[in-house]
Design a protein around this motif. Structure first.
Motif, PDB file in Angstrom:
ATOM      1  N   ALA A 470       0.841  -1.201   0.000  1.00  0.00           N
ATOM      2  CA  ALA A 470       0.000   0.000   0.000  1.00  0.00           C
ATOM      3  C   ALA A 470       0.878   1.254   0.000  1.00  0.00           C
ATOM      4  O   ALA A 470       0.606   2.224  -0.724  1.00  0.00           O
ATOM      5  CB  ALA A 470      -0.913  -0.006   1.225  1.00  0.00           C
ATOM      6  N   TRP A 471       1.932   1.239   0.810  1.00  0.00           N
ATOM      7  CA  TRP A 471       2.830   2.401   0.890  1.00  0.00           C
ATOM      8  C   TRP A 471       3.463   2.685  -0.470  1.00  0.00           C
ATOM      9  O   TRP A 471       3.565   3.828  -0.912  1.00  0.00           O
ATOM     10  CB  TRP A 471       3.900   2.129   1.943  1.00  0.00           C
ATOM     11  N   LYS A 472       3.863   1.601  -1.124  1.00  0.00           N
ATOM     12  CA  LYS A 472       4.506   1.752  -2.432  1.00  0.00           C
ATOM     13  C   LYS A 472       3.545   2.367  -3.452  1.00  0.00           C
ATOM     14  O   LYS A 472       3.914   3.268  -4.223  1.00  0.00           O
ATOM     15  CB  LYS A 472       4.965   0.366  -2.915  1.00  0.00           C
ATOM     16  N   GLN A 473       2.287   1.909  -3.431  1.00  0.00           N
ATOM     17  CA  GLN A 473       1.299   2.438  -4.386  1.00  0.00           C
ATOM     18  C   GLN A 473       0.958   3.898  -4.093  1.00  0.00           C
ATOM     19  O   GLN A 473       0.789   4.709  -5.010  1.00  0.00           O
ATOM     20  CB  GLN A 473       0.022   1.588  -4.347  1.00  0.00           C
ATOM     21  N   ILE A 474       0.872   4.226  -2.808  1.00  0.00           N
ATOM     22  CA  ILE A 474       0.582   5.626  -2.451  1.00  0.00           C
ATOM     23  C   ILE A 474       1.725   6.525  -2.893  1.00  0.00           C
ATOM     24  O   ILE A 474       1.487   7.611  -3.462  1.00  0.00           O
ATOM     25  CB  ILE A 474       0.324   5.739  -0.928  1.00  0.00           C
ATOM     26  N   ARG A 475       2.968   6.092  -2.648  1.00  0.00           N
ATOM     27  CA  ARG A 475       4.117   6.894  -3.081  1.00  0.00           C
ATOM     28  C   ARG A 475       4.148   7.049  -4.597  1.00  0.00           C
ATOM     29  O   ARG A 475       4.454   8.119  -5.132  1.00  0.00           O
ATOM     30  CB  ARG A 475       5.423   6.235  -2.599  1.00  0.00           C
ATOM     31  N   HIS A 476       3.777   5.960  -5.304  1.00  0.00           N
ATOM     32  CA  HIS A 476       3.754   6.003  -6.765  1.00  0.00           C
ATOM     33  C   HIS A 476       2.682   6.981  -7.261  1.00  0.00           C
ATOM     34  O   HIS A 476       2.895   7.721  -8.236  1.00  0.00           O
ATOM     35  CB  HIS A 476       3.489   4.602  -7.307  1.00  0.00           C
ATOM     36  N   ALA A 477       1.523   6.991  -6.593  1.00  0.00           N
ATOM     37  CA  ALA A 477       0.429   7.887  -7.001  1.00  0.00           C
ATOM     38  C   ALA A 477       0.709   9.331  -6.612  1.00  0.00           C
ATOM     39  O   ALA A 477       0.123  10.250  -7.192  1.00  0.00           O
ATOM     40  CB  ALA A 477      -0.881   7.422  -6.378  1.00  0.00           C
ATOM     41  N   LEU A 478       1.602   9.525  -5.608  1.00  0.00           N
ATOM     42  CA  LEU A 478       1.948  10.886  -5.201  1.00  0.00           C
ATOM     43  C   LEU A 478       3.071  11.490  -6.046  1.00  0.00           C
ATOM     44  O   LEU A 478       3.143  12.696  -6.242  1.00  0.00           O
ATOM     45  CB  LEU A 478       2.380  10.898  -3.730  1.00  0.00           C
ATOM     46  N   GLY A 479       3.956  10.640  -6.524  1.00  0.00           N
ATOM     47  CA  GLY A 479       5.112  11.155  -7.263  1.00  0.00           C
ATOM     48  C   GLY A 479       6.222  11.575  -6.318  1.00  0.00           C
ATOM     49  O   GLY A 479       6.282  11.156  -5.153  1.00  0.00           O
ATOM     50  N   GLU A 480       7.085  12.412  -6.811  1.00  0.00           N
ATOM     51  CA  GLU A 480       8.265  12.831  -6.032  1.00  0.00           C
ATOM     52  C   GLU A 480       7.848  13.713  -4.860  1.00  0.00           C
ATOM     53  O   GLU A 480       6.987  14.587  -4.994  1.00  0.00           O
ATOM     54  CB  GLU A 480       9.223  13.609  -6.949  1.00  0.00           C
ATOM     55  N   ILE A 481       8.483  13.463  -3.696  1.00  0.00           N
ATOM     56  CA  ILE A 481       8.241  14.321  -2.528  1.00  0.00           C
ATOM     57  C   ILE A 481       9.587  14.835  -2.024  1.00  0.00           C
ATOM     58  O   ILE A 481      10.629  14.200  -2.268  1.00  0.00           O
ATOM     59  CB  ILE A 481       7.481  13.560  -1.404  1.00  0.00           C
TER      60      ILE A 481
END
Length: 953
Positions: A470-481
């Protein structure tokens, strides 16, 4: 007489000038046939509106009767129908001997159409002196070579026998003999109908002789046979078996109307499961084959009635009913699916869901106008089946999740709602659903869908692998932070690229370099800084418009509600991760990453890269989550925080589902246990009824239902409550009205009393309307004797839910008086007669609230001191139902917010939101917002609420 039929209605326009008696006489004497035709039309209109014009009878006989013009002959028949035929003593006028002679000549005319038209006209004559000399000629017409003459002659014989049986005593036998020898189907049908009316016994005897050949009859004759079967079976059951066999054969007739009637009468005769199934199958076939959508909806209503009366008998036909979905009309599809869902059982649910899944797949390809609405309907139907029958939930949930990325927002929201419910109710499916949800996470497009998905992820990711995915998908949907730094980097890169382009273009430095300027705050600036500002703005817009991951683009577009849901989901994941993993370094890293995401949302929300700045509520909520994540390791608060974030929210959702299930179960139980028959109602034994038909069946009651005479509101007390006084007791004419509202019609029953000692001549009640009301018929003129009374009825048509006003006056002629007009009080039509409480779910309410453009805001002004009591008063005053669950309205916190909903009989939706508060001993303050698609219902409900507040105050 009350039983007299009216054949002709013609409206007289007051604006047209009425010719004098001399002008009529002159036109008849010297005019051409065309002139006489126009004159006859004018004369008929005047006579139909009350003036008998008796002095023109001889002129019509002398100058119009001899004409051979076909149109004049037809107008003459209208004239003979309405003109006074008798003297004051009741005997026939002498002039009508000439008319009888002319009618006899027309009955023997060589042109068959003149004969037929004259025979049709004789059906309307009710004077035996006119009919008696014509009987032999009518009898002779039965043997005419042309069927048009014979079929009208049969009707003429039936009419003469029914009114004056002594003029044609052997009419039943004559008609029966014609029926046996006649070859033309239309003539046979007319003869059969007449025989049914004049001697039902002979008609039944004939039917039993030819019952085996009924399927080969003409459509009209078959319908007449069905009608006779209905009438005869009501009085006698001796031929019931033969009738049922005949009707069963007619279910396969070519005519749709015959099929429909045969199925209806078959259900009237028997309730055996085989007959019920046969009738239902016939209805389904009609729906599929009939092209008219109105017919489809009517037959679907009949099908629903059968299902309600014969529970579970039709379950085997559920797949046949689903064939109706081939119709392109969304209303037909919606009703068919509603009926089918009521018939779903554990035996057929797999087939139903498979069919619905195929239809759902088709909606991706079809270019149908209301494809998105149909797709949403299918998703909701599959949702209902899956929750009701757990064995199909696993099969459909993955198929529906393919639509999470659907561009049609409502359909995708329905899918998320379905997935959330399945995940809660079926724990065994959670792992596979979460896996599928994470696979489709980046395909989602809508903020609502993301919010639902993030809630599911936050609540049900319960092991480290699921949390990591889930964390990986959220980071992918958010893009660069961080978001702000990465966006600024893009802007800087765009500026650098522009600078390079400028450097490349500039070959030689310009002589006239822009001079430096000292600004008001003492800083330096050049002219070039000002000229570059449009370029900088365009670069910023380009960075905003650049393609970004879906979650990131929604946050930058200003969806801060989604940002708060994301922060809460990350908080839940971190809290659960810290409980599962013992490695402090990993937990700290996960906490730091979550805090970085939340901080970057806060910072970017206050930057120039978002559509608008973050609101205070969202800022506070994200800060709260940020503090929770930052203090997650503190032993003192960890238990409380874990309870609030990891247990309470899921328990609340579970209780919400249980409350919804309980509401549906209570509604179903209430519907099933509602009193259908009162304890003291009369028990009717059909066998003991009179042969003349003392009991009215459902067909005989159709007219009563249509006119509202079977309405429960027609009791005495209800009528007394609806009396409106129109004039004062001291007026010369007293008037009061009972306003009867029946669906789309208003019938005003006006009582008029003459309070003077004089006769009031030409008394007329004149009404006019304001709003969407239309006066159907103008009341007639009357003469009213001293101290007598009369009743005038005025029907009014209603076309929408809007407060209408009826106003008018009474005018009359009297001797020695100049004031001959009484103005009536206005009658305000209460819109509550058209508004009924209704229910919709929260999603539908929000969707309609967003869509509807008319809003009316009413400020609260009342002396009611209790918030719930005020809510109940508003619901009672407006016929609206409260959508907010009772559990949410419990307690006393000083403020109350509730959603209300109602629907009018015209299909108009009315939404309302009540937001009120009470500070200490002060009055209730707040407002009620009403929204609707049309202006009328919003304004009318607002006025109703304002008046209701005053009544209480």
């Amino acid at each position: 007489m009350a039983t007299d039929l009216c054949y002709t209605l013609v409206y007289q326009d007051d604006a047209t000038e009425t010719p004098s008696l001399q002008e009529f006489q002159r036109a008849f004497e010297k005019g051409s046939d065309e002139t006489r035709i126009e004159t006859m039309k004018k004369l008929l209109v005047i006579m139909l509106n009350g003036d008998p014009m008796e002095k023109l009878l001889l002129h019509v006989i002398r100058f119009v009767l001899p004409s051979r013009n076909k149109q004049l002959k037809k107008l003459l028949q209208f004239y003979w129908e309405i003109c006074p035929k008798t003297k004051p003593d009741g005997k026939l006028k002498d002039e009508f001997i000439l008319v009888c002679n002319a009618l006899m000549n027309d009955l023997q005319h060589p042109n068959e159409y003149i004969r037929g038209s004259t025979l049709r006209f004789l059906c309307k004559i009710k004077e035996p002196e006119v009919l008696e000399p014509l009987v032999p000629s009518v009898r002779a017409c039965l043997e005419h070579r042309h069927s048009y003459v014979r079929k009208n002659a049969v009707f003429a014989i039936g009419s003469i026998y029914k009114t004056f049986d002594h003029l044609f005593p052997d009419a039943p036998e004559v008609v029966q003999s014609l029926l046996l020898s006649e070859a033309d189907m239309t003539c046979r049908r007319n003869a059969f109908v007449v025989l049914c009316n004049v001697d039902q016994g002979l008609a039944v005897q004939y039917l039993l002789q030819v019952i085996d050949s009924v399927p080969s009859f003409d459509e009209l004759l078959q319908l007449a046979v069905i009608e006779l079967i209905r009438k005869d079976s009501k009085n006698s059951s001796s031929n019931k078996a033969a009738y049922i066999r005949c009707l069963s054969e007619l279910l396969a007739a070519a005519s749709h109307s015959v099929k429909y009637e045969a199925a209806a009468i078959l259900l009237y005769l028997t309730t055996s499961p085989a007959a019920v199934k046969a009738a239902a199958s016939c209805y389904i076939e009609l729906i599929v084959k009939e092209s008219d959508n109105n017919v489809k909806l009517i037959v679907l209503d009949r099908l629903e009635d059968i299902r309600n009366k014969h529970d579970r008998v039709l379950d085997d036909l559920v797949m046949d009913i689903l064939q109706v979905l081939t119709s392109p009309d969304i209303d037909v599809r919606r009703k068919a699916i509603r009926i089918a869902l009521e018939m779903v059982s554990s035996r057929n649910v797999q087939e139903v869901v498979l069919f619905l899944k195929k239809e759902l797949t088709k909606t991706q390809d079809d270019a149908y106008e209301k494809n998105t609405e149909y797709r949403q309907l299918l998703i909701q139907s599959i949702h209902t089946c899956a929750i009701k029958f757990s064995e199909v939930a696993a099969n459909v949930v993955h198929v529906l999740m393919e639509f999470l990325g659907d561009s049609n927002n409502p359909a995708a929201v329905d899918v998320v709602s379905f997935v959330r419910e399945v995940v809660e109710k079926f724990p065994g499916l959670r792992e596979s659903i979460l896996e599928k949800l994470l696979d489709t996470f980046t395909d989602m497009k809508s903020g609502k869908v993301f919010r639902g998905a993030l809630w599911i992820i936050g609540e049900y990711c319960e092991n480290t692998n699921e949390i990591d995915d889930a964390w990986k998908q959220i980071r992918h949907a958010l893009g660069e932070i961080p978001l702000l730094a990465s966006e600024q980097k893009l802007l800087d890169a765009a500026e650098a690229a522009d600078e390079e382009d400028k450097e490349g273009d500039k070959a030689v430095p310009s002589e006239g370099a822009a001079p430096r300027r000292i600004l008001a705050d003492g800083t330096y600036a050049t002219e070039s800084a000002y000229t570059e500002s449009p370029a900088a703005a365009s670069r910023l817009e380009a960075v905003k418009a650049a393609k970004k991951p879906p979650l990131r683009s929604l946050i930058l577009a200003g969806d801060y509600f989604l940002s708060t849901v994301l922060s809460t989901a990350l908080t839940k994941l971190v809290l659960r991760y810290s409980k599962l993993v013992n490695d402090v370094a990993l937990v700290n890293a996960r906490q730091a990453e979550a805090m970085l995401i939340m901080t970057s949302i806060l910072r970017v929300g206050q930057s120039k890269f978002v559509a608008f700045e973050i609101d205070e509520d969202s800022y506070d909520r994200i800060m709260q989550d940020l503090r929770v994540v930052g203090t997650a390791g503190d032993d003192e608060n960890v238990e409380k925080i874990n309870t609030v974030y990891l247990q309470d929210t899921r328990e609340v959702y579970s209780k919400q589902l249980q409350a919804e299930d309980k509401r549906l179960a209570d509604a179903k139980a209430e519907n099933e246990t509602s009193v259908q028959v009162q304890v003291d109602d009369v028990i009717v034994f059909r066998q003991f009824a009179k042969k003349s038909g003392g009991i009215a069946d459902e067909y005989d009651q159709d007219l009563s239902r249509a006119t509202g005479s079977l309405d429960d509101k027609n009791d005495l007390m209800s009528k007394l409550n609806r009396i409106v006084q129109l004039t004062g007791f001291s007026d010369k004419v007293y008037a009061e009205a009972v306003v009867n509202v029946h669906q789309y019609d208003i019938l005003m029953d006006v009582l008029i009393v003459n309070q003077t000692n004089e006769t009031l001549q030409n008394l007329t009640v004149e009404f006019a309307t304001l709003g969407d009301l239309k006066l159907v018929d103008r009341p007639a003129t009357h003469n009213l004797a001293p101290h007598s009374f009369l009743t005038v009825k005025a029907p009014i048509k209603v076309s929408s839910t809007e407060t209408g006003v009826i106003f008018g006056n009474i005018v009359y002629d009297s001797h020695g008086s100049t004031e001959n007009c009484v103005v009536l009080n206005d009658i305000h039509i209460d819109i509550m007669d058209y508004i009924n409480p209704a229910y919709c779910n929260e999603t539908q309410f929000r969707s309609m609230w967003t869509e509807f453009e008319w809003e009316n805001k009413v400020n609260v002004n009342t002396n009611v001191s209790d918030l719930k009591e005020y809510l109940q008063h508003i619901m009672d005053s407006t016929n609206m139902s409260c959508l907010t669950p009772k559990k949410q309205l419990e307690g006393d916190c000083g403020f109350l917010s509730a959603n209300m909903y109602a629907r009018s009989i015209f299909g108009e939706d009315a939404l309302a939101n009540l937001s009120i508060e009470k500070n200490g001993d002060g009055p209730i303050i707040g407002h009620i917002r009403i929204r609707s698609k049309t202006q009328g219902i919003a304004l009318s409900l607002g006025d109703k609420i304002t008046l209701a507040q005053k009544t209480v105050a």
